[in-house]
Motif scaffolding. Structure first.
Motif, PDB file in Angstrom:
ATOM      1  N   ASP A 148      39.443 100.243 -39.780  1.00 34.27           N
ATOM      2  CA  ASP A 148      37.780 100.239 -39.236  1.00 34.27           C
ATOM      3  C   ASP A 148      37.076 100.638 -40.434  1.00 34.27           C
ATOM      4  O   ASP A 148      35.701 100.295 -40.464  1.00 34.27           O
ATOM      5  CB  ASP A 148      37.569 100.975 -38.129  1.00 34.27           C
ATOM      6  CG  ASP A 148      38.113 100.521 -36.903  1.00 34.27           C
ATOM      7  OD1 ASP A 148      38.323  99.218 -36.880  1.00 34.27           O
ATOM      8  OD2 ASP A 148      38.687 101.220 -35.873  1.00 34.27           O
ATOM      9  N   ARG A 157      36.711  96.474 -40.719  1.00 29.79           N
ATOM     10  CA  ARG A 157      37.753  95.601 -40.190  1.00 29.79           C
ATOM     11  C   ARG A 157      37.663  94.373 -40.421  1.00 29.79           C
ATOM     12  O   ARG A 157      36.425  93.747 -40.197  1.00 29.79           O
ATOM     13  CB  ARG A 157      38.049  95.927 -38.808  1.00 29.79           C
ATOM     14  CG  ARG A 157      39.094  95.108 -37.998  1.00 29.79           C
ATOM     15  CD  ARG A 157      39.240  95.681 -36.542  1.00 29.79           C
ATOM     16  NE  ARG A 157      39.703  96.974 -36.453  1.00 29.79           N
ATOM     17  CZ  ARG A 157      40.974  97.335 -36.638  1.00 29.79           C
ATOM     18  NH1 ARG A 157      41.849  96.471 -36.939  1.00 29.79           N
ATOM     19  NH2 ARG A 157      41.359  98.507 -36.404  1.00 29.79           N
ATOM     20  N   THR A 158      38.662  93.440 -40.738  1.00 35.25           N
ATOM     21  CA  THR A 158      38.767  92.157 -41.164  1.00 35.25           C
ATOM     22  C   THR A 158      38.576  91.485 -39.728  1.00 35.25           C
ATOM     23  O   THR A 158      39.183  91.658 -38.799  1.00 35.25           O
ATOM     24  CB  THR A 158      39.738  91.804 -41.876  1.00 35.25           C
ATOM     25  OG1 THR A 158      40.008  92.538 -43.119  1.00 35.25           O
ATOM     26  CG2 THR A 158      39.904  90.235 -42.087  1.00 35.25           C
ATOM     27  N   ASP A 159      37.660  90.251 -39.489  1.00 38.53           N
ATOM     28  CA  ASP A 159      37.570  89.583 -38.528  1.00 38.53           C
ATOM     29  C   ASP A 159      38.979  88.923 -38.207  1.00 38.53           C
ATOM     30  O   ASP A 159      39.915  88.817 -38.937  1.00 38.53           O
ATOM     31  CB  ASP A 159      36.458  88.411 -38.630  1.00 38.53           C
ATOM     32  CG  ASP A 159      36.690  87.390 -39.699  1.00 38.53           C
ATOM     33  OD1 ASP A 159      37.728  87.434 -40.161  1.00 38.53           O
ATOM     34  OD2 ASP A 159      35.913  86.364 -39.610  1.00 38.53           O
ATOM     35  N   THR A 160      39.026  88.201 -37.011  1.00 32.26           N
ATOM     36  CA  THR A 160      40.191  87.749 -36.511  1.00 32.26           C
ATOM     37  C   THR A 160      40.836  86.501 -37.473  1.00 32.26           C
ATOM     38  O   THR A 160      41.860  86.617 -37.376  1.00 32.26           O
ATOM     39  CB  THR A 160      39.946  87.043 -35.073  1.00 32.26           C
ATOM     40  OG1 THR A 160      39.207  86.219 -35.196  1.00 32.26           O
ATOM     41  CG2 THR A 160      39.596  88.091 -34.097  1.00 32.26           C
ATOM     42  N   ASP A 161      40.011  85.931 -38.042  1.00 31.36           N
ATOM     43  CA  ASP A 161      40.819  85.056 -38.997  1.00 31.36           C
ATOM     44  C   ASP A 161      41.133  85.436 -40.320  1.00 31.36           C
ATOM     45  O   ASP A 161      41.607  84.789 -41.233  1.00 31.36           O
ATOM     46  CB  ASP A 161      40.073  83.417 -39.209  1.00 31.36           C
ATOM     47  CG  ASP A 161      38.910  83.806 -39.977  1.00 31.36           C
ATOM     48  OD1 ASP A 161      38.131  84.935 -40.527  1.00 31.36           O
ATOM     49  OD2 ASP A 161      38.103  82.753 -40.082  1.00 31.36           O
ATOM     50  N   GLY A 162      40.686  86.609 -40.802  1.00 29.81           N
ATOM     51  CA  GLY A 162      41.233  87.629 -41.852  1.00 29.81           C
ATOM     52  C   GLY A 162      40.246  87.179 -43.002  1.00 29.81           C
ATOM     53  O   GLY A 162      40.587  87.616 -44.220  1.00 29.81           O
ATOM     54  N   THR A 163      39.136  86.394 -42.908  1.00 27.16           N
ATOM     55  CA  THR A 163      38.230  86.026 -43.981  1.00 27.16           C
ATOM     56  C   THR A 163      37.170  86.959 -44.245  1.00 27.16           C
ATOM     57  O   THR A 163      36.662  86.997 -45.435  1.00 27.16           O
ATOM     58  CB  THR A 163      37.754  84.670 -43.814  1.00 27.16           C
ATOM     59  OG1 THR A 163      37.152  84.397 -42.891  1.00 27.16           O
ATOM     60  CG2 THR A 163      39.212  83.497 -43.822  1.00 27.16           C
ATOM     61  N   ARG A 207      34.482  90.488 -43.860  1.00 25.07           N
ATOM     62  CA  ARG A 207      34.486  91.862 -43.228  1.00 25.07           C
ATOM     63  C   ARG A 207      33.217  92.490 -44.013  1.00 25.07           C
ATOM     64  O   ARG A 207      32.978  92.131 -45.020  1.00 25.07           O
ATOM     65  CB  ARG A 207      35.723  92.447 -43.610  1.00 25.07           C
ATOM     66  CG  ARG A 207      36.210  92.963 -45.259  1.00 25.07           C
ATOM     67  CD  ARG A 207      37.444  93.689 -45.188  1.00 25.07           C
ATOM     68  NE  ARG A 207      38.170  93.674 -46.288  1.00 25.07           N
ATOM     69  CZ  ARG A 207      39.184  94.185 -46.660  1.00 25.07           C
ATOM     70  NH1 ARG A 207      39.589  95.004 -45.964  1.00 25.07           N
ATOM     71  NH2 ARG A 207      39.868  94.122 -47.684  1.00 25.07           N
ATOM     72  N   GLY A 266      44.385  87.248 -44.279  1.00 23.54           N
ATOM     73  CA  GLY A 266      44.436  87.972 -42.860  1.00 23.54           C
ATOM     74  C   GLY A 266      45.789  88.440 -42.868  1.00 23.54           C
ATOM     75  O   GLY A 266      45.963  89.142 -41.657  1.00 23.54           O
ATOM     76  N   ASP A 267      46.788  88.386 -43.666  1.00 23.54           N
ATOM     77  CA  ASP A 267      48.091  89.171 -43.342  1.00 23.54           C
ATOM     78  C   ASP A 267      47.894  90.514 -43.945  1.00 23.54           C
ATOM     79  O   ASP A 267      47.851  90.744 -45.121  1.00 23.54           O
ATOM     80  CB  ASP A 267      49.161  88.332 -44.245  1.00 23.54           C
ATOM     81  CG  ASP A 267      50.459  88.891 -43.914  1.00 23.54           C
ATOM     82  OD1 ASP A 267      50.827  90.322 -43.489  1.00 23.54           O
ATOM     83  OD2 ASP A 267      51.506  88.197 -44.141  1.00 23.54           O
TER      84      ASP A 267
END
Length: 158
Positions: free
Chosen positions: A35, A54-60, A62, A138-139
């Motif tokens: 966070d 924190r990175t968003d749900t698709d990982g691209t 923040r 996102g990984d």
């Protein structure tokens, strides 16, 4: 202050001949909570402190806030960082209208090479150099904050 980027593994060292510059980077983390990650970085004669959300749900995407600090301040902060300082060489490569930053990691992350492309929009078109391999956007295991705690050398399978 949003950072939008895509991350890739690299499948050859062809980026080295395409690079227009390379920079040694030493970085550590004052906080690795997803966070609010707080990074300290020393790049040659410059120091930086960066806070990432924190990175968003698709990982691209923040939140990212960064400020330059004196190199001595960066060195002092690196001495109190969490265990697992990262050392890498960053190669800067132009690809169309974009900059590709290719990081060759050392020490416990030796053998890992990751490329990042920063974008203005999530769906923005970019030229993909042939040496870009599998996308790892996102990984979390490829985040530098995680590589500092769980380095590549400790992964069971490469």
């Amino acid at each position: 202050m949003l950072e939008i980027e895509r991350k890739f593994l690299v499948n050859s060292d062809a980026y080295r001949t395409e690079a227009y510059d390379e920079i040694e980077i030493i970085q550590g983390f004052l906080n690795t909570d997803p966070d609010r990650t707080v990074r300290v970085r020393l790049t040659g004669t410059k120091g930086f402190i960066t806070v990432k959300g924190r990175t968003d749900t698709d990982g691209t995407t923040r939140f990212e806030w960064e400020r330059e600090i004196a190199p001595e301040e960066a060195k002092n902060l690196l001495s109190i960082c969490e265990k697992g300082v990262i050392r890498k060489i960053r190669y800067l490569v132009r690809s169309g209208n974009h900059l590709v930053e290719v990081d060759e990691f050392y020490d416990e992350n030796e053998g890992l090479v990751i490329a990042e492309i920063e974008l203005q929009k999530v769906d923005e078109f970019y030229l993909k150099p042939e040496w870009l391999g599998i996308e790892v956007t996102g990984d979390p295991k490829y985040y530098n904050s995680q590589l500092s705690k769980y380095p590549y050398a400790r992964w069971k399978k490469h």
